[in-house]
Motif scaffolding. Structure first.
Motif, PDB file in Angstrom:
ATOM      1  N   THR A   1     -26.072 -42.582  78.930  1.00 18.35           N
ATOM      2  CA  THR A   1     -24.870 -43.171  78.407  1.00 18.35           C
ATOM      3  C   THR A   1     -23.271 -42.678  79.599  1.00 18.35           C
ATOM      4  O   THR A   1     -23.073 -43.757  79.705  1.00 18.35           O
ATOM      5  CB  THR A   1     -23.901 -42.502  76.996  1.00 18.35           C
ATOM      6  OG1 THR A   1     -25.690 -42.979  75.907  1.00 18.35           O
ATOM      7  CG2 THR A   1     -22.955 -42.951  76.440  1.00 18.35           C
TER       8      THR A   1
ATOM      9  N   HIS B  16     -23.454 -43.899  66.442  1.00 10.78           N
ATOM     10  CA  HIS B  16     -23.409 -44.468  68.252  1.00 10.78           C
ATOM     11  C   HIS B  16     -23.731 -45.456  68.768  1.00 10.78           C
ATOM     12  O   HIS B  16     -25.161 -46.164  68.813  1.00 10.78           O
ATOM     13  CB  HIS B  16     -24.587 -43.477  69.302  1.00 10.78           C
ATOM     14  CG  HIS B  16     -24.728 -43.506  70.366  1.00 10.78           C
ATOM     15  ND1 HIS B  16     -24.642 -44.078  71.091  1.00 10.78           N
ATOM     16  CD2 HIS B  16     -26.261 -43.338  71.454  1.00 10.78           C
ATOM     17  CE1 HIS B  16     -24.041 -43.487  72.546  1.00 10.78           C
ATOM     18  NE2 HIS B  16     -25.329 -43.106  72.700  1.00 10.78           N
TER      19      HIS B  16
ATOM     20  N   ARG C  22     -28.768 -40.403  65.597  1.00 14.19           N
ATOM     21  CA  ARG C  22     -27.453 -41.544  65.543  1.00 14.19           C
ATOM     22  C   ARG C  22     -27.848 -42.970  66.057  1.00 14.19           C
ATOM     23  O   ARG C  22     -27.176 -43.990  65.693  1.00 14.19           O
ATOM     24  CB  ARG C  22     -26.426 -40.672  66.189  1.00 14.19           C
ATOM     25  CG  ARG C  22     -26.925 -40.556  67.757  1.00 14.19           C
ATOM     26  CD  ARG C  22     -25.696 -39.620  68.532  1.00 14.19           C
ATOM     27  NE  ARG C  22     -25.737 -39.286  69.451  1.00 14.19           N
ATOM     28  CZ  ARG C  22     -25.183 -37.972  70.152  1.00 14.19           C
ATOM     29  NH1 ARG C  22     -24.242 -37.539  69.521  1.00 14.19           N
ATOM     30  NH2 ARG C  22     -25.139 -37.907  70.922  1.00 14.19           N
TER      31      ARG C  22
ATOM     32  N   ARG D  13     -36.930 -38.826  69.694  1.00 13.30           N
ATOM     33  CA  ARG D  13     -37.372 -37.685  69.691  1.00 13.30           C
ATOM     34  C   ARG D  13     -36.081 -36.885  68.542  1.00 13.30           C
ATOM     35  O   ARG D  13     -35.561 -36.880  67.938  1.00 13.30           O
ATOM     36  CB  ARG D  13     -36.903 -37.325  70.596  1.00 13.30           C
ATOM     37  CG  ARG D  13     -35.473 -37.060  70.592  1.00 13.30           C
ATOM     38  CD  ARG D  13     -35.074 -36.000  71.992  1.00 13.30           C
ATOM     39  NE  ARG D  13     -33.233 -35.846  71.811  1.00 13.30           N
ATOM     40  CZ  ARG D  13     -32.826 -35.568  71.702  1.00 13.30           C
ATOM     41  NH1 ARG D  13     -33.345 -34.807  70.873  1.00 13.30           N
ATOM     42  NH2 ARG D  13     -31.175 -35.552  71.537  1.00 13.30           N
TER      43      ARG D  13
ATOM     44  N   GLN E 164     -34.218 -34.035  67.344  1.00 11.28           N
ATOM     45  CA  GLN E 164     -32.949 -34.245  67.087  1.00 11.28           C
ATOM     46  C   GLN E 164     -32.780 -32.768  67.563  1.00 11.28           C
ATOM     47  O   GLN E 164     -31.619 -31.970  66.717  1.00 11.28           O
ATOM     48  CB  GLN E 164     -32.095 -35.033  67.397  1.00 11.28           C
ATOM     49  CG  GLN E 164     -31.867 -36.389  66.524  1.00 11.28           C
ATOM     50  CD  GLN E 164     -31.330 -37.035  68.211  1.00 11.28           C
ATOM     51  OE1 GLN E 164     -30.833 -36.750  68.854  1.00 11.28           O
ATOM     52  NE2 GLN E 164     -33.021 -37.854  69.080  1.00 11.28           N
TER      53      GLN E 164
HETATM   54  C1  NCD Z   1     -29.241 -40.597  72.670  1.00 11.05           C
HETATM   55  C2  NCD Z   1     -27.828 -39.732  72.368  1.00 11.05           C
HETATM   56  O1  NCD Z   1     -27.337 -38.916  72.933  1.00 11.05           O
HETATM   57  O2  NCD Z   1     -28.127 -39.882  70.382  1.00 11.05           O
HETATM   58  N1  NCD Z   1     -29.383 -40.708  73.703  1.00 11.05           N
HETATM   59  C3  NCD Z   1     -28.668 -42.193  74.580  1.00 11.05           C
HETATM   60  O3  NCD Z   1     -27.633 -42.250  74.176  1.00 11.05           O
HETATM   61  N2  NCD Z   1     -29.688 -42.797  75.136  1.00 11.05           N
HETATM   62  C4  NCD Z   1     -30.973 -40.087  71.986  1.00 11.05           C
HETATM   63  C5  NCD Z   1     -31.411 -39.327  72.113  1.00 11.05           C
HETATM   64  O4  NCD Z   1     -30.323 -38.588  72.739  1.00 11.05           O
HETATM   65  O5  NCD Z   1     -32.755 -39.401  71.537  1.00 11.05           O
END
Ligand code: NCD
Length: 355
Positions: A79, A170, A203, A265, A267
């Motif tokens: 991100t 997210h 998220r 995954r 969390q």
């Molecule tokens: C995700 C997050 O931060 O929620 N990562 C992301 O932004 N691609 C997914 C995650 O951390 O598992």
């Protein structure tokens, strides 16, 4: 914004949405289909413009003399990188705050005062924060702040973009996921999407599920251990919108007829301090090499990443065209270009620039 912060935060998400409008990005639920289609078209246009030097130079001149802040109070690779890349592609100057311990928050400054301070210097704030209300709080602070942004003919609050809010939201990941699904499948309508893993605290999966309502006939299947199943706040929204969804006992049970598999995954950062490494994915919810054989040729395997053991690493050695997650990362750049272009009112000129 006349409401107090407490009154604003106490509003249900659906009642916050009209107050947010197109001035911030806090929830996937704030997007309508027409906006999503437009953002996907702008992402595609920006991507194609960027392929030539002439086009890239044009794109790089769309938002000059503006400063973007990437404020990430939680770990981030994709991100953070993709917002930086997107901002650079549009001509933004960029600054980042990633270590809150080195900001004045470590001296006891409130989040609201910190946001007001950032607003004195920057023209857009992308933020990731462990508190699920932090982005909404920043939006509230921006709505009442001393400085506003002149965008075309209007003056607006400094836009706040959530790059991840606690375990709940997210939205920009959901946008890039839809863009990715659209690129792979042509259309999301009538498709079947299997979401797997930690749906309770993931998220990305939550925000993606919130967009299902915009695609008639899109069916959702949730495969997760009971403790990690999708929470009722999201399933109630799906029910209210008439989205067809079901829980399936294992990943394997959800594969038949799936057009896309969206892995996540566990969390485990929300479990508190760990001493013995990460929580392993349950074998019933791991994507194995053999599962690929059961996927249709047109189907796609996605993951917001980072991944751990929930996808067999051998899959990356196959160069299978159905493995979509590495492309998904790059798609995030173009969707974030589109989002920034939309917030700054230059989406039209980008669309028009493509022959
Ligand atoms: C995700 C997050 O931060 O929620 N990562 C992301 O932004 N691609 C997914 C995650 O951390 O598992």
């Amino acid at each position: 914004m006349d409401l107090s912060l407490d009154a604003f935060l106490a509003l249900p998400e659906a009642e916050q949405v009209p107050l947010i409008g197109d001035r911030a990005v806090l929830y996937a639920s704030q997007f309508e289909r027409a906006t999503l289609d437009r953002l996907c078209a702008v992402a595609e246009a920006a991507r194609s413009l960027h392929r030539t030097q002439h086009g890239a130079t044009f794109l790089g001149g769309r938002i000059p003399n503006r400063m973007a802040l990437n404020f990430f109070a939680q770990p981030s690779s994709r991100t953070f990188m993709s917002f930086n890349t997107a901002q650079a592609a549009l001509g933004f100057e960029r600054v980042s705050v990633r270590d809150v311990g080195r900001s004045s928050m470590s001296k006891g400054e409130s989040l609201i005062d910190s946001i007001r301070t950032y607003i004195s210097y920057v023209d857009v704030i992308v933020m990731r924060h462990p508190d699920e209300d932090a982005a909404a709080t920043a939006f509230w602070a921006a709505s009442r702040a001393h400085r506003r942004l002149r965008a075309g003919k209007r003056e607006v609050p400094i836009p706040i973009i959530s790059g991840g809010s606690g375990s709940k939201h997210h939205p920009t990941q959901a946008l890039l996921d839809v863009y990715t699904l659209q690129r792979h499948l042509g259309s999301l309508e009538g498709r079947t999407l299997l979401l797997v893993g930690d749906l309770r605290r993931g998220r990305t999966a939550r925000s993606l599920a919130q967009l299902a309502r915009l695609y008639p006939g899109l069916k959702l299947r949730f495969a997760a251990p009971e403790a990690y199943q999708m929470l009722p706040d999201i399933t109630a929204q799906l029910d209210a919108a008439g989205v067809d969804w079901e829980r399936v006992p294992t990943l394997a049970d959800g594969l038949s007829g799936a057009d896309a598999v969206y892995m996540t995954r566990i969390q485990d950062e929300w479990d508190g301090p760990k001493t013995d490494g990460h929580v392993a994915a349950h074998p019933d919810f791991r994507f194995e090499r053999s599962h690929l054989d059961q996927l249709a040729d047109h189907a796609v395997l996605l993951h917001p990443l980072p991944k751990r053991d929930e996808i067999d690493p051998a899959i990356d050695e196959l160069n299978d065209p159905r493995v979509g997650y590495w492309h998904q990362e790059r798609n995030g750049v173009w969707m974030r270009v589109a989002l920034l272009a939309w917030l700054f009112g230059v989406d039209d000129v980008i669309l028009e620039a493509v022959p």
